[in-house]
Design an enzyme around this catalytic site. Sequence first.
Site, PDB file in Angstrom:
ATOM      1  N   CYS A   2       1.073  -0.985  -0.130  1.00 35.87           N
ATOM      2  CA  CYS A   2      -0.029   0.148   0.070  1.00 35.87           C
ATOM      3  C   CYS A   2       1.281   0.963   0.452  1.00 35.87           C
ATOM      4  O   CYS A   2       2.300   1.455  -0.695  1.00 35.87           O
ATOM      5  CB  CYS A   2      -1.008  -0.275   1.317  1.00 35.87           C
ATOM      6  SG  CYS A   2      -2.156  -1.005   1.059  1.00 35.87           S
ATOM      7  N   ARG A  50      -5.203   2.045   0.534  1.00 33.48           N
ATOM      8  CA  ARG A  50      -5.023   0.265   0.719  1.00 33.48           C
ATOM      9  C   ARG A  50      -4.734  -0.142  -0.702  1.00 33.48           C
ATOM     10  O   ARG A  50      -5.737   0.535  -1.969  1.00 33.48           O
ATOM     11  CB  ARG A  50      -6.064   0.766   1.066  1.00 33.48           C
ATOM     12  CG  ARG A  50      -5.676  -1.472   1.392  1.00 33.48           C
ATOM     13  CD  ARG A  50      -6.908  -1.931   2.318  1.00 33.48           C
ATOM     14  NE  ARG A  50      -6.958  -3.169   2.777  1.00 33.48           N
ATOM     15  CZ  ARG A  50      -8.315  -3.928   2.761  1.00 33.48           C
ATOM     16  NH1 ARG A  50      -9.481  -3.384   3.054  1.00 33.48           N
ATOM     17  NH2 ARG A  50      -7.925  -5.047   3.249  1.00 33.48           N
ATOM     18  N   LEU A  51      -3.694  -1.154  -0.889  1.00 35.90           N
ATOM     19  CA  LEU A  51      -4.493  -1.674  -2.291  1.00 35.90           C
ATOM     20  C   LEU A  51      -5.145  -3.079  -2.056  1.00 35.90           C
ATOM     21  O   LEU A  51      -3.958  -3.917  -0.941  1.00 35.90           O
ATOM     22  CB  LEU A  51      -3.309  -2.098  -3.060  1.00 35.90           C
ATOM     23  CG  LEU A  51      -2.666  -3.419  -4.430  1.00 35.90           C
ATOM     24  CD1 LEU A  51      -3.574  -3.353  -4.666  1.00 35.90           C
ATOM     25  CD2 LEU A  51      -1.163  -3.617  -4.671  1.00 35.90           C
ATOM     26  N   ILE A  53      -5.234  -6.808  -0.915  1.00 33.79           N
ATOM     27  CA  ILE A  53      -4.798  -8.033  -0.452  1.00 33.79           C
ATOM     28  C   ILE A  53      -6.136  -9.252   0.283  1.00 33.79           C
ATOM     29  O   ILE A  53      -6.163 -10.165  -0.682  1.00 33.79           O
ATOM     30  CB  ILE A  53      -4.019  -8.117  -0.334  1.00 33.79           C
ATOM     31  CG1 ILE A  53      -2.786  -6.782  -1.272  1.00 33.79           C
ATOM     32  CG2 ILE A  53      -2.755  -9.834  -1.330  1.00 33.79           C
ATOM     33  CD1 ILE A  53      -3.426  -7.224  -2.883  1.00 33.79           C
ATOM     34  N   ASN A  75       2.313  -0.969   5.145  1.00 26.75           N
ATOM     35  CA  ASN A  75       2.932  -1.407   3.419  1.00 26.75           C
ATOM     36  C   ASN A  75       3.207  -2.273   3.549  1.00 26.75           C
ATOM     37  O   ASN A  75       4.472  -2.286   4.035  1.00 26.75           O
ATOM     38  CB  ASN A  75       2.790   0.007   2.847  1.00 26.75           C
ATOM     39  CG  ASN A  75       3.456  -0.539   1.543  1.00 26.75           C
ATOM     40  OD1 ASN A  75       3.397  -1.265   0.883  1.00 26.75           O
ATOM     41  ND2 ASN A  75       5.060  -0.131   0.974  1.00 26.75           N
ATOM     42  N   ILE A 297       8.883 -11.054 -20.652  1.00 22.51           N
ATOM     43  CA  ILE A 297       9.038  -9.791 -21.546  1.00 22.51           C
ATOM     44  C   ILE A 297       9.985 -10.265 -22.652  1.00 22.51           C
ATOM     45  O   ILE A 297      10.623 -11.419 -22.223  1.00 22.51           O
ATOM     46  CB  ILE A 297       9.993  -8.757 -21.201  1.00 22.51           C
ATOM     47  CG1 ILE A 297       9.201  -7.788 -20.281  1.00 22.51           C
ATOM     48  CG2 ILE A 297      10.821  -7.752 -22.045  1.00 22.51           C
ATOM     49  CD1 ILE A 297       8.101  -6.871 -20.500  1.00 22.51           C
ATOM     50  N   SER A 371       8.422 -13.085  -7.484  1.00 23.18           N
ATOM     51  CA  SER A 371       9.392 -13.300  -8.781  1.00 23.18           C
ATOM     52  C   SER A 371      10.289 -13.670  -8.084  1.00 23.18           C
ATOM     53  O   SER A 371      10.119 -13.674  -6.721  1.00 23.18           O
ATOM     54  CB  SER A 371       9.430 -11.830  -8.459  1.00 23.18           C
ATOM     55  OG  SER A 371      10.681 -11.635 -10.024  1.00 23.18           O
ATOM     56  N   GLY A 372      12.041 -13.530  -8.669  1.00 22.65           N
ATOM     57  CA  GLY A 372      13.031 -14.236  -8.322  1.00 22.65           C
ATOM     58  C   GLY A 372      13.901 -13.602  -7.593  1.00 22.65           C
ATOM     59  O   GLY A 372      15.258 -14.394  -7.948  1.00 22.65           O
TER      60      GLY A 372
END
Length: 626
Positions: A2, A50-51, A53, A75, A297, A371-372
């Site tokens: 967030c 706020r996002l 989740i 956040n 990508i 993600s890595g």
Amino acid sequence: MCGICGVFQIKGGKPISRTVVESMTRVIAHRGPDDSGVALFERAALGFRRLSIIDLDTGHQPLANEDETLWLVCNGEIYNHRALREELIAKGHRFRTRTDVEVLLHLYEEMGEAMMDRLNGQFAFAILDRKRDRLFLARDPFGVAPLFYTVIEGEGGGGVFLFGSEIKAILAHPGVERRVDMTGLEQVLALPGLVSPRTMFAGIDSLPPGHALLVDEDGVRSRPYWDLVYPTEAEPADPRGEEEFREELTHSLTESVRRRLQADVPVGAYLSGGLDSSLVVTLMRQCGATALETFSITFAEALLDEREHQRVMAKRIGARHHEIELDGPGIESRMRAVIRHCECPIRESYNTASLALSAAARAAGVPVVLSGEGADELFAGYIGYRYDAFRRARGPSAALPPREAALRRRLWGDESVFYETPLAAHEDARRALYAPEVAAAFPEFEFTQFGVVDPARLAGRHPVHQRAYLDLKLRLGDHLVGDHGDRMLLGNSVEGRFPFLDVEVAALAARMPPDLKLNGFTEKYILKQVARPLLPSSIVEREKYAFCAPGSPQLLRARVDWVEDLLSPATIRRHGYFDSAMVERLKARYRAPDFTLAGSNEEDVLMIVLTFGLFVEEFQMPQLGG
């Protein structure tokens, strides 16, 4: 993830304006488009975007404890929140919501600042303690969540403390002055990127990863609460063998992935086609992730493109796969937005790829991606580890030139430690880039005099572990999961999660012998042993492929109008930071048809000059020229 921000009166001062705090909150709305909140108190104000989740219905912030003496904005995610919640309920705490971050309030009630030792997550938070008239802030161990702050000095030793998830929230306060931090620019030129607490804005600091901050009437005090400590070569080696470490790493990574699948919204993944992201998506599937969506990508140029390997993995795990092809116009059109979000100049254009990926994830309805990142730092994945091994295999080298030896002692505490980039090692070359008036003050802002790491963390360690620690401190937190990660993700309202950046995984990696990470000249050796039963051999045995995107030579040859304007002698002189004649010489070299930076040891200096120009204009920084 967030967006948070706030104001705290250190001592005295005028009443806090709700309008100002709402403005600070509004400029980071992209970090949280689902909800917002502001809480105003006698000496403080907290803002939140706020996002959603976890706990989509009741996770509103700012959030208070039972008697409203503590208020929180956070956040991030607390991955071990369920175990902590059960423990705290057993001790009599009453929870208002199902949101994971509420455990922070009750843990603070129980333990105060010592609470940090109990957390596993990615977070930046602030707790307003109204009983004790203080503000307590902290950032996660790896710096996945950003946190910036400044103090506007007041009369009588007081002042106003400001903080935010992004610097633009701080800049929204009318009392903040905008000035370029020249040492920050030096770091961008000489290192992989900025290193906390330094930013590109003089007087505005970044709280370093693994640090906490206390603000009260006595001022602002920062302290480390976590660091990755590698054993010295004099310490007894861990007695476990390769097979035991392989089994434990497999279990630890699997559990880390499982923790990062906690969400009440779809969770997807970035898939590069390399070992790290392929292992992550495979473990996601093993942990029960269904309807998995992956994002990659691609490039038209075969030399840069990895779609063949990406498609192999997407098909293997049954993912709905999204390919985003990036070309020159795609890079050019995103560059201004990149600088607006990352709030600093950049060394390469691949942040545009990150911004394109997050836009695709958001458009697909996937607000969380795994993600890595972190595997290369923990398991010796970069080519520098092999270069070090080649140097050791050659045996003792000739004595270093005195200036280079002094530089290494100043930076790393030991001239045998090798890490610096070409520009870091050549002070005269950096000085020559600056306009004469700026270069005259070079001794005052030259970056090596201020230090970037604690040399005690390098002393007596194996060279693999020395480089790993430096990669963690100089490359990862502020760059790879900072301007390249968090800012590009949240620019499109997407949260990134990184299973390798888990305190349990990192602690295990630190205990492993160096030859399980770099075995001879084989990088990420133990990780490949973990992957062999899980991934195709074509993925496991792939040569390490450094992701790259077209640089400034391609932009110059395309004769893009805004690039031409920002690098023109008139603009360079008007901005007043770089030497226009030097920039013209670099442009002539980079435009030559046979010139390439690929495979060379040369920095893309003009990318830094170009994006610094975007930075100056985007953030209305002082222009020094006539």
